[in-house]
Design a protein around this motif. Structure first.
Motif, PDB file in Angstrom:
ATOM      1  N   UNK A 156       0.834  -1.214   0.000  1.00  0.00           N
ATOM      2  CA  UNK A 156       0.000   0.000   0.000  1.00  0.00           C
ATOM      3  C   UNK A 156       0.865   1.259   0.000  1.00  0.00           C
ATOM      4  N   UNK A 157       1.969   1.206   0.760  1.00  0.00           N
ATOM      5  CA  UNK A 157       2.851   2.366   0.869  1.00  0.00           C
ATOM      6  C   UNK A 157       3.492   2.718  -0.462  1.00  0.00           C
ATOM      7  N   UNK A 158       3.703   1.719  -1.317  1.00  0.00           N
ATOM      8  CA  UNK A 158       4.292   2.007  -2.637  1.00  0.00           C
ATOM      9  C   UNK A 158       3.207   2.433  -3.614  1.00  0.00           C
ATOM     10  N   UNK A 159       2.029   1.818  -3.467  1.00  0.00           N
ATOM     11  CA  UNK A 159       0.942   2.159  -4.403  1.00  0.00           C
ATOM     12  C   UNK A 159       0.587   3.630  -4.285  1.00  0.00           C
ATOM     13  N   UNK A 160       0.450   4.056  -3.028  1.00  0.00           N
ATOM     14  CA  UNK A 160       0.096   5.457  -2.785  1.00  0.00           C
ATOM     15  C   UNK A 160       1.311   6.202  -2.287  1.00  0.00           C
ATOM     16  N   UNK A 161       1.866   7.144  -2.978  1.00  0.00           N
ATOM     17  CA  UNK A 161       1.362   7.687  -4.232  1.00  0.00           C
ATOM     18  C   UNK A 161       2.105   7.183  -5.462  1.00  0.00           C
ATOM     19  N   UNK A 162       3.150   6.327  -5.254  1.00  0.00           N
ATOM     20  CA  UNK A 162       4.042   5.964  -6.366  1.00  0.00           C
ATOM     21  C   UNK A 162       3.328   5.430  -7.600  1.00  0.00           C
ATOM     22  N   UNK A 163       2.610   4.325  -7.432  1.00  0.00           N
ATOM     23  CA  UNK A 163       1.979   3.678  -8.587  1.00  0.00           C
ATOM     24  C   UNK A 163       0.863   4.556  -9.149  1.00  0.00           C
ATOM     25  N   UNK A 164       0.153   5.196  -8.230  1.00  0.00           N
ATOM     26  CA  UNK A 164      -0.942   6.065  -8.665  1.00  0.00           C
ATOM     27  C   UNK A 164      -0.420   7.140  -9.627  1.00  0.00           C
ATOM     28  N   UNK A 165       0.714   7.754  -9.249  1.00  0.00           N
ATOM     29  CA  UNK A 165       1.319   8.798 -10.091  1.00  0.00           C
ATOM     30  C   UNK A 165       1.712   8.232 -11.449  1.00  0.00           C
ATOM     31  N   UNK A 166       2.297   7.033 -11.401  1.00  0.00           N
ATOM     32  CA  UNK A 166       2.747   6.375 -12.624  1.00  0.00           C
ATOM     33  C   UNK A 166       1.565   6.156 -13.573  1.00  0.00           C
ATOM     34  N   UNK A 167       0.463   5.688 -13.016  1.00  0.00           N
ATOM     35  CA  UNK A 167      -0.728   5.416 -13.832  1.00  0.00           C
ATOM     36  C   UNK A 167      -1.303   6.718 -14.389  1.00  0.00           C
ATOM     37  N   UNK A 168      -1.274   7.753 -13.548  1.00  0.00           N
ATOM     38  CA  UNK A 168      -1.807   9.036 -14.015  1.00  0.00           C
ATOM     39  C   UNK A 168      -0.966   9.585 -15.160  1.00  0.00           C
ATOM     40  N   UNK A 169       0.372   9.423 -15.056  1.00  0.00           N
ATOM     41  CA  UNK A 169       1.176   9.988 -16.140  1.00  0.00           C
ATOM     42  C   UNK A 169       1.079   9.112 -17.389  1.00  0.00           C
ATOM     43  N   UNK A 170       0.834   7.827 -17.230  1.00  0.00           N
ATOM     44  CA  UNK A 170       0.715   6.967 -18.421  1.00  0.00           C
ATOM     45  C   UNK A 170      -0.628   7.158 -19.128  1.00  0.00           C
ATOM     46  N   UNK A 171      -1.698   7.262 -18.346  1.00  0.00           N
ATOM     47  CA  UNK A 171      -3.029   7.264 -18.963  1.00  0.00           C
ATOM     48  C   UNK A 171      -3.694   8.635 -19.011  1.00  0.00           C
ATOM     49  N   UNK A 172      -3.247   9.541 -18.145  1.00  0.00           N
ATOM     50  CA  UNK A 172      -3.779  10.897 -18.157  1.00  0.00           C
ATOM     51  C   UNK A 172      -5.299  10.930 -18.177  1.00  0.00           C
ATOM     52  N   UNK A 173      -5.838  11.631 -19.184  1.00  0.00           N
ATOM     53  CA  UNK A 173      -7.283  11.845 -19.218  1.00  0.00           C
ATOM     54  C   UNK A 173      -8.041  10.584 -19.604  1.00  0.00           C
ATOM     55  N   UNK A 174      -7.303   9.520 -19.967  1.00  0.00           N
ATOM     56  CA  UNK A 174      -8.024   8.273 -20.277  1.00  0.00           C
ATOM     57  C   UNK A 174      -8.546   7.595 -19.017  1.00  0.00           C
ATOM     58  N   UNK A 175      -7.990   8.000 -17.867  1.00  0.00           N
ATOM     59  CA  UNK A 175      -8.495   7.433 -16.607  1.00  0.00           C
ATOM     60  C   UNK A 175      -9.895   7.959 -16.371  1.00  0.00           C
ATOM     61  N   UNK A 176     -10.813   7.054 -16.175  1.00  0.00           N
ATOM     62  CA  UNK A 176     -12.190   7.490 -15.954  1.00  0.00           C
ATOM     63  C   UNK A 176     -12.601   7.117 -14.534  1.00  0.00           C
ATOM     64  N   UNK A 177     -12.468   8.077 -13.661  1.00  0.00           N
ATOM     65  CA  UNK A 177     -12.715   7.824 -12.245  1.00  0.00           C
ATOM     66  C   UNK A 177     -14.173   7.464 -11.996  1.00  0.00           C
ATOM     67  N   UNK A 178     -14.362   6.569 -11.012  1.00  0.00           N
ATOM     68  CA  UNK A 178     -15.724   6.236 -10.601  1.00  0.00           C
ATOM     69  C   UNK A 178     -16.032   6.992  -9.314  1.00  0.00           C
ATOM     70  N   UNK A 179     -17.144   7.684  -9.308  1.00  0.00           N
ATOM     71  CA  UNK A 179     -17.566   8.393  -8.093  1.00  0.00           C
ATOM     72  C   UNK A 179     -18.745   7.664  -7.469  1.00  0.00           C
ATOM     73  N   UNK A 180     -18.742   7.577  -6.142  1.00  0.00           N
ATOM     74  CA  UNK A 180     -19.842   6.914  -5.438  1.00  0.00           C
ATOM     75  C   UNK A 180     -20.524   7.902  -4.512  1.00  0.00           C
ATOM     76  N   UNK A 181     -21.790   7.677  -4.282  1.00  0.00           N
ATOM     77  CA  UNK A 181     -22.485   8.415  -3.233  1.00  0.00           C
ATOM     78  C   UNK A 181     -23.354   7.431  -2.478  1.00  0.00           C
ATOM     79  N   UNK A 182     -23.290   7.475  -1.156  1.00  0.00           N
ATOM     80  CA  UNK A 182     -24.099   6.558  -0.357  1.00  0.00           C
ATOM     81  C   UNK A 182     -25.197   7.305   0.367  1.00  0.00           C
TER      82      UNK A 182
END
Ligand code: ATP
Ligand code: MG
Length: 417
Positions: A156-182
Motif C-alpha cells: 500500500x505504501x508504494x501504491x500510494x502515491x508511487x503507482x498512482x502517479x505512474x498510472x496518471x502519467x501513463x493514462x492521463x485523461x483516459x483514466x475514468x474515475x468512478x464516483x460513489x455516493x451513499x
C-alpha cells in the motif's frame, strides 16, 4: 489485471487482501479491472499469469515474491518473460546495506542482494516501509508491469502515491474515475424500497449504477457514476440521480458522516433543542451507549435507566404493578409507560421505552423470542411499535436499539403520524 503470488494465498491459508485492495484502488483511480489471478510461488506459474494479463490488459500489477528467500521468484520470472536482464543497482545495494547495518544486523546476506536487482529499463518505486522496492517495467507491446512486495503495508505504501502517479502519467485523461455516493435509510426493508423506486424510475437512473446494500440494521443505497459515461460528468450525474430518487428517499433517508443513525438522531435533537432520556429493558443500555459514543452528546442526551427488573420499572419509573400483571411486561402499554416514565423522571422532552424478549429463553406462543415493544413519547403523545426481530440474542438487542432510534428520528423529523 491483478496477479497475486504466494502458496499461502493459493492454498487459502492467507486471505488475498492485496488483490481486493488493489482492485478497489484501481477502480477508484479510474482503471477497469478485467481479470485477477492467484498463483503459487512458482516461476512458470508467475510467467504464465503475467503473460495472460499482458495479452488483453494494458497494466498488470503483481504482488508478492520480491523478498530475499528462495521462494521469492517474481522479479526473475517477470524479467525473463519480458526479455529484460537483471542487473545489480549499486545505489539500491548501498541503501540496503545501510538499512541492515542501521538495524544492527551486520553485513547484508548474499540472498538479500536480489532485492537490489533491477530489470533493464525498469523503474524503481521507493518502498518507505520495507526493504524490497517496487519495480515498474514495460513490455515490448507497451504493456506496463508493476511488481510490488506481498506485505500489505509495504504494498500500500508504494501504491500510494508511487503507482498512482505512474498510472496518471501513463493514462492521463483516459483514466475514468468512478464516483460513489451513499444514502443511508432507516425504517424500510429493501424489497419495499426497491419497488417504490422502480415505480417512479422503472429503468433506474440513466447512466448511474444503483446498488442496494442491506445489512441487519438497514439499507444503504449506493449510486455510482463513471467519469465520461455521460455528457454531464460524474458529479452532475450523481446529483441528477439523487434528485430523481429523492421523492422516495426523502421519507427514509438520514444524514450521518459515520453512517450511524445515532449521529442523525443527535443532530435532530440538537437542531430542535430537545432532550432525550431512555428506559431500556432488553437492550440493557445499548441505546445509551450509542448516544454517548457521540462527542458532544451531553447537549441533548440526559441519561438512561436500565429498567431490567420489574421492581425498577415500578419503583423508579412509576409504572403500575397492576398494568404489568394485566398485559405482561413485554407489551405496548408497558413500553409506552416506560417512555413516559423516564421522560418525567429525568425531565426530558423526548422519552424512549424498550421492552422485549431477547432470548434464547423466555419466549412463549403469543410472545416468541424476538418480540419487542418500543415507544417514543413526545409532546404529550406516544408512538408505540411492536415487532418481531429475527436472529440471536445479540442481534435482537441491536435491532431493537436501532429500531427505537429510528422511531425517535422519524418522530422528530415529523415523519410519523
Ligand atoms: P518481502 O519482500 O517483504 O519478503 P514478498 O514480496 O516476498 O515480501 P511474500 O513473501 O510473498 O512477499 O509475502 C510476505 C507476507 O505478506 C506474507 O506474510 C504473506 O502472507 C503476506 N501476503 C503476501 N501476499 C498477500 C496478499 N495477496 N494478500 C494478503 N497478504 C499477503
Ligand atoms: Mg517473501
Amino acid at each position: 489485471v491483478v496477479v497475486t503470488v504466494g502458496d499461502e494465498l493459493l492454498f487459502g491459508q492467507t486471505e488475498d487482501t492485496n488483490g481486493s485492495w488493489l482492485a478497489r484502488e484501481l477502480s477508484r483511480v479510474g482503471l477497469e479491472v478485467v481479470g485477477r489471478r492467484v498463483v503459487g510461488d512458482d516461476g512458470e506459474q508467475i510467467r504464465e499469469a503475467v503473460g495472460w494479463g499482458l495479452d488483453f490488459a494494458e497494466v498488470v500489477l503483481v504482488t508478492g515474491g520480491l523478498g530475499p528467500t528462495p521462494d521469492d521468484l517474481t522479479r526473475e520470472a517477470v524479467a525473463g518473460l519480458l526479455g529484460a536482464s537483471l542487473r545489480l543497482d549499486p545505489g539500491l545495494l548501498r541503501a540496503l546495506e545501510r538499512r541492515f547495518r542501521d538495524r544492527g544486523y551486520g553485513a547484508l546476506p548474499e540472498g538479500s542482494k536480489a532485492m537490489a536487482c533491477v530489470p533493464e529499463g525498469g523503474v524503481v518505486l521507493r518502498n518507505p516501509r520495507g526493504a524490497a522496492p517496487g519495480l515498474a517495467l514495460e513490455s515490448e507491446g507497451g504493456g506496463l508491469c508493476v511488481l510490488l512486495p506481498g506485505i500489505p503495508v509495504e504494498m500500500k505504501g508504494i501504491f500510494k502515491p508511487g503507482v498512482e502517479k505512474l498510472l496518471e502519467s501513463k493514462f492521463g485523461s483516459r483514466l475514468r474515475k468512478i464516483l460513489h455516493r451513499e444514502i443511508h435509510t432507516v425504517g424500510v426493508p429493501e424489497s419495499i424500497l426497491m419497488s417504490e423506486i422502480q415505480e417512479i424510475l422503472p429503468g433506474g437512473p440513466e447512466g448511474v449504477d444503483l446498488a442496494y446494500l442491506p445489512d441487519h440494521l438497514g439499507v444503504r443505497i449506493r449510486l455510482s457514476a463513471r467519469e465520461g459515461d455521460g455528457p454531464e460528468g460524474a458529479p452532475a450525474a450523481l446529483e441528477r440521480a439523487e434528485a430523481l430518487l429523492n421523492p422516495v428517499l426523502a421519507r427514509y433517508r438520514f444524514e450521518a458522516e459515520s453512517g450511524d443513525l445515532a449521529e442523525a438522531v443527535g443532530a435532530v435533537l440538537l437542531r430542535r433543542r430537545e432532550t432525550l432520556a431512555v428506559a431500556e429493558s432488553c437492550t440493557g443500555g445499548l441505546i445509551s451507549k450509542r448516544m454517548t459514543d457521540l462527542p458532544g452528546s451531553s447537549q441533548y442526551f440526559l441519561g438512561g435507566i436500565v429498567a431490567y427488573d420489574n421492581r425498577v420499572k415500578t419503583g423508579l419509573l412509576g409504572i403500575d404493578e397492576s398494568l404489568i400483571r394485566e398485559v405482561g411486561v413485554v407489551s405496548e402499554a408497558v413500553a409506552d409507560a416506560m417512555a413516559r416514565g423516564v421522560a418525567r423522571c429525568l425531565g426530558a422532552s423526548v422519552g424512549v421505552g424498550v421492552t422485549g424478549v431477547a432470548g434464547p429463553g423466555g419466549g412463549s406462543r403469543e410472545k416468541p423470542v424476538g418480540t419487542v415493544c418500543y415507544a417514543v413519547s413526545y409532546q404529550g403523545a406516544s408512538i408505540v411499535r411492536k415487532e418481531l426481530f429475527l436472529g440471536d440474542r445479540g442481534s435482537v438487542r441491536e435491532r431493537s436499539a436501532h429500531a427505537a432510534l429510528g422511531l425517535v428520528f422519524r418522530v422528530l423529523e415529523g415523519r410519523e403520524g
